[in-house]
Design an enzyme around this catalytic site. Structure first.
Site, PDB file in Angstrom:
ATOM      1  N   SER A 116      32.310   6.361  27.889  1.00  0.00           N
ATOM      2  CA  SER A 116      33.181   4.863  27.014  1.00  0.00           C
ATOM      3  C   SER A 116      34.775   4.706  27.342  1.00  0.00           C
ATOM      4  CB  SER A 116      32.799   5.277  25.756  1.00  0.00           C
ATOM      5  OG  SER A 116      34.027   4.502  24.907  1.00  0.00           O
ATOM      6  N   TYR A 164      33.743   9.742  17.563  1.00  0.00           N
ATOM      7  CA  TYR A 164      32.583   8.903  18.684  1.00  0.00           C
ATOM      8  C   TYR A 164      33.871   9.639  20.040  1.00  0.00           C
ATOM      9  CZ  TYR A 164      31.539   4.962  21.903  1.00  0.00           C
ATOM     10  OH  TYR A 164      30.584   4.669  22.927  1.00  0.00           O
ATOM     11  N   LYS A 203      33.006  11.163  23.459  1.00  0.00           N
ATOM     12  CA  LYS A 203      32.812  10.701  24.896  1.00  0.00           C
ATOM     13  C   LYS A 203      33.294  11.752  25.592  1.00  0.00           C
ATOM     14  CE  LYS A 203      29.560   8.450  24.313  1.00  0.00           C
ATOM     15  NZ  LYS A 203      28.071   7.986  24.696  1.00  0.00           N
TER      16      LYS A 203
END
Length: 258
Positions: free
Chosen positions: A135, A148, A152
């Site tokens: 990401s 999150y 990543k």
């Protein structure tokens, strides 16, 4: 013999777009998801060269079962796509600690499990490649997306490390790094960055980049990371040449909420 691709989290969103595109390109497609019934619906829509199955990516034994089942059906494993992921957004302290843990279990342990369980099959294939879903959040740590973003960064590290380590097996390990994509995962997301950057990418945009990496010729020239979309490419390039304090200031600006 048709090449094969195994996709985790493939019942909807980006994973489903990857499945459709590779099926159209003549691959045998494994559609594996924790929602097996939805995965089966997609497999039935695609046709006889698609196979659905159950997979909780945080469960290593399910990976082993799913991969054995898939290879017995497909003949070999050529492309592994670690796509399954979840996202919780908002103030760090307002997100339940178990939700932070769940993010790591799925987004990080899921990739570790997939790569580890798939290696024996990848080593036997005539052509093998791993493509992870990273990401733009792995470029700089993101406010309101802390776990999150951290997950990543871990995917980015796993990708870089294995791309170097598995060179001895002739296996490339690559990733795609999209910004926000039009999927259910970003619906009602509580983060300033999505308000300021917008959601411009579609699942098809990401799927096309995965296909490009799967079909790229010349292992030496294929870069490990593939930013998806103009904004991500600019962010990725600038982060590598800008001073750290400037990267921090730009991310503070981007994370401001209306």
């Amino acid at each position: 013999m048709k090449k094969s691709i195994f996709i985790s989290g493939a019942a909807q969103g980006i994973g489903a777009a990857i499945a459709r595109l590779f099926y159209q390109q003549g691959y045998k497609v494994g559609i594996y998801d924790i929602n097996q019934s939805q995965a089966q619906i997609l497999a039935d829509q695609l046709g006889p060269h698609a196979k659905a199955g159950l997979l909780d990516v945080a469960n290593y034994e399910q990976w082993q079962t799913a991969l054995h089942e898939f290879v017995a059906w497909a003949g070999e494993l050529n492309i592994l796509v670690n796509n399954a992921g979840i996202l919780y957004s908002g103030d760090f302290e307002k997100i339940a600690i178990n939700d932070h843990y769940r993010t790591i279990d799925i987004n990080v342990k899921g990739v570790l499990n997939g790569c580890h369980a798939a290696l024996p099959f990848l080593k036997k294939a005539n052509f093998a490649r791993v493509i992870n879903l990273s990401s733009a959040s792995a470029i700089y740590g993101q406010a309101d997306l802390v776990s999150y973003s951290a997950s990543k960064f871990a995917v980015r590290g796993i990708t870089e490390g294995l791309d170097t380590e598995w060179k001895k097996y002739g296996i490339r390990v690559l990733d795609v790094m999209p910004l926000f994509v039009q999927t259910a995962m970003v619906k009602d997301m509580d983060a300033g960055s999505i308000q300021n950057m917008g959601v411009d990418l579609t699942p098809q945009d990401v799927a096309e980049q995965v296909l490009a990496l799967a079909q790229a010729k010349g292992n030496i020239l294929t870069t490990t990371h593939r930013p998806v979309g103009f904004k991500t490419k600019v962010m990725f390039t600038l982060s590598s040449i800008s001073p750290q304090f400037l990267n921090r200031l730009s991310n503070i600006y981007l994370s401001r909420k209306a």
